[in-house]
Design a protein around this motif. Sequence first.
Motif, PDB file in Angstrom:
ATOM      1  N   GLU A 130      59.101  11.266  78.986  1.00  0.00           N
ATOM      2  CA  GLU A 130      59.784  10.426  79.980  1.00  0.00           C
ATOM      3  C   GLU A 130      60.079  11.209  81.267  1.00  0.00           C
ATOM      4  O   GLU A 130      60.087  10.648  82.361  1.00  0.00           O
ATOM      5  CB  GLU A 130      61.069   9.851  79.388  1.00  0.00           C
ATOM      6  CG  GLU A 130      60.861   8.942  78.179  1.00  0.00           C
ATOM      7  CD  GLU A 130      60.049   7.684  78.488  1.00  0.00           C
ATOM      8  OE1 GLU A 130      60.015   7.266  79.669  1.00  0.00           O
ATOM      9  OE2 GLU A 130      59.429   7.126  77.560  1.00  0.00           O
ATOM     10  N   MET A 131      60.300  12.513  81.136  1.00  0.00           N
ATOM     11  CA  MET A 131      60.486  13.337  82.332  1.00  0.00           C
ATOM     12  C   MET A 131      59.225  13.309  83.211  1.00  0.00           C
ATOM     13  O   MET A 131      59.315  13.248  84.439  1.00  0.00           O
ATOM     14  CB  MET A 131      60.814  14.779  81.931  1.00  0.00           C
ATOM     15  CG  MET A 131      62.207  14.932  81.330  1.00  0.00           C
ATOM     16  SD  MET A 131      62.464  16.545  80.499  1.00  0.00           S
ATOM     17  CE  MET A 131      62.310  17.663  81.895  1.00  0.00           C
ATOM     18  N   ILE A 132      58.069  13.354  82.562  1.00  0.00           N
ATOM     19  CA  ILE A 132      56.821  13.246  83.326  1.00  0.00           C
ATOM     20  C   ILE A 132      56.790  11.929  84.094  1.00  0.00           C
ATOM     21  O   ILE A 132      56.412  11.885  85.272  1.00  0.00           O
ATOM     22  CB  ILE A 132      55.594  13.332  82.388  1.00  0.00           C
ATOM     23  CG1 ILE A 132      55.544  14.699  81.708  1.00  0.00           C
ATOM     24  CG2 ILE A 132      54.304  13.041  83.139  1.00  0.00           C
ATOM     25  CD1 ILE A 132      54.500  14.787  80.593  1.00  0.00           C
ATOM     26  N   VAL A 133      57.194  10.870  83.425  1.00  0.00           N
ATOM     27  CA  VAL A 133      57.143   9.559  84.078  1.00  0.00           C
ATOM     28  C   VAL A 133      58.063   9.515  85.290  1.00  0.00           C
ATOM     29  O   VAL A 133      57.686   9.044  86.369  1.00  0.00           O
ATOM     30  CB  VAL A 133      57.513   8.430  83.093  1.00  0.00           C
ATOM     31  CG1 VAL A 133      57.362   7.080  83.785  1.00  0.00           C
ATOM     32  CG2 VAL A 133      56.645   8.493  81.842  1.00  0.00           C
ATOM     33  N   VAL A 134      59.270  10.034  85.132  1.00  0.00           N
ATOM     34  CA  VAL A 134      60.221   9.974  86.245  1.00  0.00           C
ATOM     35  C   VAL A 134      59.718  10.800  87.431  1.00  0.00           C
ATOM     36  O   VAL A 134      59.749  10.348  88.583  1.00  0.00           O
ATOM     37  CB  VAL A 134      61.617  10.463  85.793  1.00  0.00           C
ATOM     38  CG1 VAL A 134      62.542  10.655  86.994  1.00  0.00           C
ATOM     39  CG2 VAL A 134      62.223   9.457  84.825  1.00  0.00           C
ATOM     40  N   VAL A 135      59.216  11.983  87.160  1.00  0.00           N
ATOM     41  CA  VAL A 135      58.818  12.866  88.263  1.00  0.00           C
ATOM     42  C   VAL A 135      57.562  12.350  88.967  1.00  0.00           C
ATOM     43  O   VAL A 135      57.488  12.343  90.200  1.00  0.00           O
ATOM     44  CB  VAL A 135      58.631  14.310  87.745  1.00  0.00           C
ATOM     45  CG1 VAL A 135      57.958  15.182  88.788  1.00  0.00           C
ATOM     46  CG2 VAL A 135      59.990  14.891  87.373  1.00  0.00           C
ATOM     47  N   THR A 136      56.578  11.879  88.206  1.00  0.00           N
ATOM     48  CA  THR A 136      55.376  11.379  88.884  1.00  0.00           C
ATOM     49  C   THR A 136      55.673  10.051  89.580  1.00  0.00           C
ATOM     50  O   THR A 136      55.118   9.770  90.643  1.00  0.00           O
ATOM     51  CB  THR A 136      54.190  11.243  87.912  1.00  0.00           C
ATOM     52  OG1 THR A 136      54.553  10.379  86.836  1.00  0.00           O
ATOM     53  CG2 THR A 136      53.808  12.595  87.348  1.00  0.00           C
ATOM     54  N   SER A 137      56.561   9.258  89.032  1.00  0.00           N
ATOM     55  CA  SER A 137      56.929   8.009  89.707  1.00  0.00           C
ATOM     56  C   SER A 137      57.723   8.281  90.973  1.00  0.00           C
ATOM     57  O   SER A 137      57.676   7.482  91.923  1.00  0.00           O
ATOM     58  CB  SER A 137      57.738   7.118  88.761  1.00  0.00           C
ATOM     59  OG  SER A 137      56.965   6.781  87.619  1.00  0.00           O
ATOM     60  N   ALA A 138      58.446   9.384  91.014  1.00  0.00           N
ATOM     61  CA  ALA A 138      59.135   9.767  92.248  1.00  0.00           C
ATOM     62  C   ALA A 138      58.114  10.169  93.310  1.00  0.00           C
ATOM     63  O   ALA A 138      58.261   9.824  94.488  1.00  0.00           O
ATOM     64  CB  ALA A 138      60.124  10.899  91.994  1.00  0.00           C
TER      65      ALA A 138
END
Lengths: 204, 204, 204, 204, 204, 204
Positions: free
Chosen positions: E72-80
């Motif tokens: 989920e950290m990957i998702v948040v950072v790439t979505s940012a």
Amino acid sequence: MSEKPLSHFPVPELDDLPEDVRARIEDVHEKAGFIPNVFVVLSHRPAEFRAFFAYHDALMEKEGGLSKAEREMIVVVTSAVNRCPYCIVAHGALVRIYGKTPLLADQLAANYLSADITTRQRALLDFAVKITERSHEVSTHDFDALHAEGFDDEDIWDIAAIAAFFGLSNRMAALTGMWPNPEFYLLGRLPRRAPENGGSGDDS
Amino acid sequence: MSEKPLSHFPVPELDDLPEDVRARIEDVHEKAGFIPNVFVVLSHRPAEFRAFFAYHDALMEKEGGLSKAEREMIVVVTSAVNRCPYCIVAHGALVRIYGKTPLLADQLAANYLSADITTRQRALLDFAVKITERSHEVSTHDFDALHAEGFDDEDIWDIAAIAAFFGLSNRMAALTGMWPNPEFYLLGRLPRRAPENGGSGDDS
Amino acid sequence: MSEKPLSHFPVPELDDLPEDVRARIEDVHEKAGFIPNVFVVLSHRPAEFRAFFAYHDALMEKEGGLSKAEREMIVVVTSAVNRCPYCIVAHGALVRIYGKTPLLADQLAANYLSADITTRQRALLDFAVKITERSHEVSTHDFDALHAEGFDDEDIWDIAAIAAFFGLSNRMAALTGMWPNPEFYLLGRLPRRAPENGGSGDDS
Amino acid sequence: MSEKPLSHFPVPELDDLPEDVRARIEDVHEKAGFIPNVFVVLSHRPAEFRAFFAYHDALMEKEGGLSKAEREMIVVVTSAVNRCPYCIVAHGALVRIYGKTPLLADQLAANYLSADITTRQRALLDFAVKITERSHEVSTHDFDALHAEGFDDEDIWDIAAIAAFFGLSNRMAALTGMWPNPEFYLLGRLPRRAPENGGSGDDS
Amino acid sequence: MSEKPLSHFPVPELDDLPEDVRARIEDVHEKAGFIPNVFVVLSHRPAEFRAFFAYHDALMEKEGGLSKAEREMIVVVTSAVNRCPYCIVAHGALVRIYGKTPLLADQLAANYLSADITTRQRALLDFAVKITERSHEVSTHDFDALHAEGFDDEDIWDIAAIAAFFGLSNRMAALTGMWPNPEFYLLGRLPRRAPENGGSGDDS
Amino acid sequence: MSEKPLSHFPVPELDDLPEDVRARIEDVHEKAGFIPNVFVVLSHRPAEFRAFFAYHDALMEKEGGLSKAEREMIVVVTSAVNRCPYCIVAHGALVRIYGKTPLLADQLAANYLSADITTRQRALLDFAVKITERSHEVSTHDFDALHAEGFDDEDIWDIAAIAAFFGLSNRMAALTGMWPNPEFYLLGRLPRRAPENGGSGDDS
């Protein structure tokens, strides 16, 4: 595409050109079998035409540490940075012909970082791209990296000057709306096709 | 700075140069009172030297719709995009001299968008910057915008070709580590200083 | 240029200003011989004027590891990133005066990477530019690199705070359409010109 | 996270601070219920602390055409451009509290272009972002666009100055490694939580 | 915001959906307590809906070297990087819930470079961002750096595939104008709130 | 190039694959005469393989307002933005075959802005590039521009979803080091070569 003009600017008749300009064009026509559009488009300004091809020949026809294929690789990769269809397609043909590498030009145009090249060629292209995109950052570290791959200072000048000259060429192609002759797209792709002279982009 | 070499590459003695190259250099020396470093640095490669200055003269010495000051404004602004100290300083001097505008060159180098220029000059410089930064986006809309400011197609070629040529020049200056002669920094700044010939950057 | 207003916003008469603001302006007038436009333009908002110059003085008038010339070098280089003519020209004058380097400011404004500076100054300017362009990437590696050049933590704060403060100043200059006083362009360029007080951009 | 220091720089004891600095900190402590880290971190340099908060108050505490929530929206959006966690989180809390909009701050931080805002607020934020990213392109067209949304020139100054000031603040936060107090993350998210005073980021 | 539609495209009634699509939606509704908008919006195209969630589950529900919180950290950072409010807010909730880290998601969305993470997580996120922003530069050096942090090749595939898949998701959210359910903003922020099932963004 | 592996990851034997995956690969082999590398490389992860090709087919095999050639044009142009050699070369072949335009794919890969396309296709590709590069800026203005060229909302979804899906595909190709089968380079270039089935990149 047949009605699309060769240039946004007037294109002179061959007979209306100064003798030396016409001779140069007839020469490339005889060797390549067709007249690359860059000759036609730039002949609108004979003085600039002469300087352009004199510069071209001084860089591309000389002896030196870079092979003919490597010089053309620089052109394809820097023209891809500048997104110039004429130079990518015309000089892509020359990469295929000089290097006998039918697949390499398309790889270089797409992403030279993953193309099938040597470490030496990677260093050469990295420097050509740096000259193209951010020449103000060039430093002695770049010279060191190239020396480590066996290039001498004269080779380094060649790489940078080719990148710089085709940066000019890319911009003139964009200005004039120059498009590649259809012949260039296929040259060097077929094993059986091996013309004595490659029908170069800018070359006689 | 006195020990900093003029170039990362060998710099020939004047006497060792081909006759025509030496003559060109002596000519600019006589007119300007000093030899701009670009002549010295590029003389390392006489064939390229000849093509470079032939191209330069074809663009900068010709008649046409652009004034001498406007041509030099293009050089300063596109060299600022490419962050080339030699061309900004040397051609900044020419902007001051040809335009009799002692403050304009520094404004153009910092941010041409807020410089003290006419609407026509703004259009000219916008196009020169577009050729410099993203020539692949040039379209007929650019021609329309320039026509609306009174430029004809030949002027448009001039603007683009000057931007393209000095893009090459900027990259050669970066490669060689060329730095501006101290004389250029002050030229044209003082009301009383009005040399008959400006001691141009690349010019005789 | 004579009709171009000093600011897009109202510019108060000196007599209409609060006493402390007027005193500050009269002080700089006396020392520099002219009133730098930044004082006039920002006096439109006395509360912000006071905070601005208090911040300025806290950073630029203090003792510390950075010389006066080095502080002004930071201003010129970060203002070049932000393309702010007022700060480049006004603080370029201060670089020339404080450093007794008549050519350096123009080199820094064009491309600090090739300017005639020490390794220490290069590290200082690299950090100032990082703070200006991508402060979110600052890490302990930056501190290490600066320590290696002899800067201590308080120097690092100074560098960053000067870059940050003049980033604010650059933006206020852009908002108001501030342009440099003509006096700044020439200050410090001529060997014989050595005013006791430099007539600073923001300074008294 | 408990061992992570508040700042890369020394953090003074409250008792060691000058009287006025300590009073300011005690005041915000009383009103907010905790001491926002920006007060603690910047107190390392009292002269800059005073100028910073004087500037802050001159912009954020004044009357004018912008609501308190709109001022904080500028801070969140420009801090997102600069990727400053402290200012996004602390001023996000103030957007929620002043605007009574528990969801808006997170939308603004992610992408103000798709946030739930009015056309007027979109114009305001477009200008704040332009000042942040490319202030050298600001022109009278920007003023026209803002006038069309009902902003007057004083409002425009406010928008730009807030963006410029928090650009400075973002860079000081990056330098010092400032991180948001845990309290800020939740403030204003819950309907039942309505403190009389918001416990502002920089404010008393 | 109440009248803002869920999507620029038609949103089917639950009863009009194919059985398997409806079952998936009812399942997530039961587990999360609400229907995340991504399910509703994408159900407009059942074939794509099925492929989308099959891909999602293959990456996010599998066993492997990455923890649920790390995915989920990957998702948040790439979505940012892609500035996608839906994915930042919805998957930010999952970072809080799976990692039991109520503050981390907001730090990651603002600037993962300064977030409170391990060296291993920093390497993981650096690679995810590289895949997102400049995948054409990926090389064996990236694999080496990840191996050094203990990731094996299958982990590396997972990181890249998650970044690539949510790059697709971010673009579909932008196309449809998808906005996060209000429930996501608060999930996982309060110590006492610990639902058995997190009410995931895309997940059942 | 012969020793360069097909993938940085293991490549399963056909016989070791799940029945449905193998059937899909045998089907494309029979129709195209060779197995496009994307099938081989992605078969390392059968669950993702199934989702990938289900998504692919849902977008590329459906009826709708976009011709098969137009869909492939989107792939070539967005893959050029992402600099993905596999997709540029493989889908360039499909542009040539489906559109019977032997020169168009190379033009699109170099610079779609100057390619020989219709106004409608220009609008389609502008939107695909916007989705690829800055989807967070998509707004109703984009929908309006596409409606004006005759696209309906379902076409718009198709354009964006194809761009988004191949953005994922480009990143998986970069991760795995996928390279185009030699067959793709020549397909559709020769007038006499007109296979009934084009031997697609990702397609059966």
